[in-house]
Design an enzyme around this catalytic site. Sequence first.
Site, PDB file in Angstrom:
ATOM      1  N   GLU A 294      63.368 -76.646  24.139  1.00 30.00           N
ATOM      2  CA  GLU A 294      62.593 -77.786  24.631  1.00 30.00           C
ATOM      3  C   GLU A 294      61.233 -77.802  23.958  1.00 30.00           C
ATOM      4  O   GLU A 294      60.598 -76.749  23.809  1.00 30.00           O
ATOM      5  CB  GLU A 294      62.313 -77.679  26.137  1.00 30.00           C
ATOM      6  CG  GLU A 294      63.493 -77.808  27.030  1.00 30.00           C
ATOM      7  CD  GLU A 294      63.078 -77.693  28.509  1.00 30.00           C
ATOM      8  OE1 GLU A 294      61.900 -77.938  28.835  1.00 30.00           O
ATOM      9  OE2 GLU A 294      63.941 -77.322  29.320  1.00 30.00           O
TER      10      GLU A 294
ATOM     11  N   GLU B 269      64.695 -72.045  32.735  1.00 27.00           N
ATOM     12  CA  GLU B 269      63.390 -71.383  32.750  1.00 27.00           C
ATOM     13  C   GLU B 269      63.273 -70.455  33.956  1.00 27.00           C
ATOM     14  O   GLU B 269      62.381 -70.611  34.808  1.00 27.00           O
ATOM     15  CB  GLU B 269      62.260 -72.404  32.737  1.00 27.00           C
ATOM     16  CG  GLU B 269      62.165 -73.109  31.412  1.00 27.00           C
ATOM     17  CD  GLU B 269      61.064 -74.151  31.362  1.00 27.00           C
ATOM     18  OE1 GLU B 269      60.526 -74.499  32.422  1.00 27.00           O
ATOM     19  OE2 GLU B 269      60.749 -74.608  30.261  1.00 27.00           O
TER      20      GLU B 269
HETATM   21  C1  GLA Z   1      60.166 -77.380  31.512  1.00 30.82           C
HETATM   22  C2  GLA Z   1      61.508 -77.643  32.149  1.00 30.82           C
HETATM   23  C3  GLA Z   1      61.941 -79.072  32.080  1.00 30.82           C
HETATM   24  C4  GLA Z   1      60.776 -79.994  32.282  1.00 30.82           C
HETATM   25  C5  GLA Z   1      59.710 -79.676  31.275  1.00 30.82           C
HETATM   26  C6  GLA Z   1      58.521 -80.595  31.359  1.00 30.82           C
HETATM   27  O1  GLA Z   1      60.241 -76.996  30.219  1.00 30.82           O
HETATM   28  O2  GLA Z   1      62.536 -76.849  31.644  1.00 30.82           O
HETATM   29  O3  GLA Z   1      62.903 -79.266  33.106  1.00 30.82           O
HETATM   30  O4  GLA Z   1      60.289 -79.827  33.571  1.00 30.82           O
HETATM   31  O5  GLA Z   1      59.238 -78.390  31.546  1.00 30.82           O
HETATM   32  O6  GLA Z   1      57.530 -80.232  30.441  1.00 30.82           O
END
Ligand code: GLA
Length: 678
Positions: free
Chosen positions: A322, A165
């Site tokens: 995710e 991210e």
């Molecule tokens: C993001 C991150 C993960 C985690 C999630 C929690 O998407 O990529 O590492 O922290 O948030 O919601």
Amino acid sequence: MSPSSTVGSALSVLTTSGETGSRLAFGCDYNPEQWDPAVWAEDIRLMREAGVTIVAINVFGWAQIQPGPDVFDFSGLDAIIGLLHGAGIGINLGTGTASPPPWLSTRHPEILPVDADGIRAWPGGRQAYCPSSPVFRAAAERLATEVATRYGSHPAVQLWHVSNELGCHNAHCYCDVSAGAFRDWLRARYETLDGLNAAWGTAFWSQRYGAWEEVLPPRRTLSAGNPTQALDFARFSSDEVLECYRVEERVLRRLTTVPVTTNFMVTAHIRTQDYWQWAPHMDVIANDHYLDHRLPDPHQELSFAADTTRGLAEGGPWLLMEQATGAVNWQPRNIAKTPGELMRNTFAHVARGADGVCFFQWRASAQGTEKFHSALLPHAGTDSRKWQEVLELSRALGSVRELAGTRVVAEAALIFSWEAWWATDLDSHPSEELRYLEQTHAMYRALWEAGITVDVVKPGADLSGYRLVVVPSLYLVRDAEAKAVTDFVADGGTAVITFFSGIVDEDDRVRLGGYPGAFTTLLGLHVDEFFPLAAGGSVALDDGATGTMWSENIVPGTAEVLVAFEDGPLPGSPAVTRNAFGRGSAWYVGTAVDRPHLSGLLVRAAQEAGVAIPADHADGVESVLRRGPDADYRFYINHTDAARTVGAAGLELLTGAAVDGMELPPGAVRVVKTRREN
Ligand code: GLA
């Protein structure tokens, strides 16, 4: 492997299976370093039970695999990769660079980012680095090189997961290193100080620059700052974070042939990255999505994010890297998913083009700030409702495995721009209530509720394949981008453009001669003054609609007036217009119309444009079509707590039943396959 042209085919590595032919990828982040190795064997066994096909590992592995500047220890990662490989589970391998370890920031505190007030962040969270820092970039490049060299030809590695991210926490750094990099970026853009002074309009408030050293990032000022400086800093910051990705991408392409990606966060969470610029560098477009319960309709925002992600994939399949099985840990109130919601959320992503669905994370953490974040395997273990839901979801995805590679059908497009977003949300505008994403969401929701599927496209995109194009509050637009909309209408298309569009050029310079300068000819009108409403104010329209936040004095030329203001500052003057232009028509909306009426208006425009709205469209039911080589797949997702009736005939894939019209139970998901004669 060259990026972009391989977007679809790179993903097929994950969606092709020796046993079943095609499949949808199903997986999760896996953080085994948080657990005693005794737990790992059970993890692998349960992953197999759940049908996991791919896991992301080593995302936050830096401190484990490089415990000191010149010490590497891959023993733990070797073991995990071996276990996953032995179980036939694919690996989405993190380069491990997402969060610098304490030894790096202790030795090089200059990598820590600085905010607009000049305050340097401390380590202790994650992602605490300045994106322009050469020290950080060199350290990340070195780690990526080590990881790629060691695992780049391992047969289980199917995908590279660069960092994590990127830009989530640290996109804007105002330190002196960033200031230098910003100046370099400006020099490349404008070549001369005269060019910069002209673009930034520095004749205003005595801001003229006489030397490059005088130019700074938009650090805290006493009064409002220079808007074009702020806009350029937003562009620069996006480019700098992208360059962090590219440093690692170059390493991976040099050392391996495994497809490369990173996880985006489109659009509610990461707002700082112009993903239109990023997408060409990805082999697979991957997105992370979390329901944001601070929004009025989180499931509609999900659909918008999914459609935008598909836009980044140029209409092809993409990967949900995710999502959460239930609550997250980082909202003020972390709302759990109700029974059936996980299925609806997942199938909404799949309906809108996802060929794989992954979760953060496999096993709920026992420690750390995310310990109350949901997971596939909750704290309660397998004796839990969540685990049963996960198994059910995995089975459901198995029953629609033939969807892999099929494409979403849309006859309408919505133009979306990160640059326009940044520019619109700058200060000193007619109303602080006008927020680009809110206006875009409002337009999108109205389309969603009308049952109209849209592709989200970038400004300047080829619009020739669409019948209807909607343009919500596109404040900043380049000449060529405005021309693309004008040409589309001239060629017979229908456009719906809303207020505060076409106002400025790429330098945030007002287009003179009446608003919306870029679209006055197309719309057959001009606006000579804005009349934003007072806080909480509204205006009545003569078709029974209510407008909020905005009104403006529209002076029609060739445009016909469809709806007029009934009260407010401009009673009797136009609120909604339509202009016949070339072989098409251009509609204009001069206030924030309430949801049902905006939906009704878009239905009228869509009907005029010849957009097919499903005859069985039912209130609160998300209905999307994916098309394969010889079959259509119609998704129905019932977001209401009442049964609904829909008309599709064919084979319903989740229940295996032949249907000819059917009742959708409350909250249910169905996918009806219909063979097509080609
Ligand atoms: C993001 C991150 C993960 C985690 C999630 C929690 O998407 O990529 O590492 O922290 O948030 O919601």
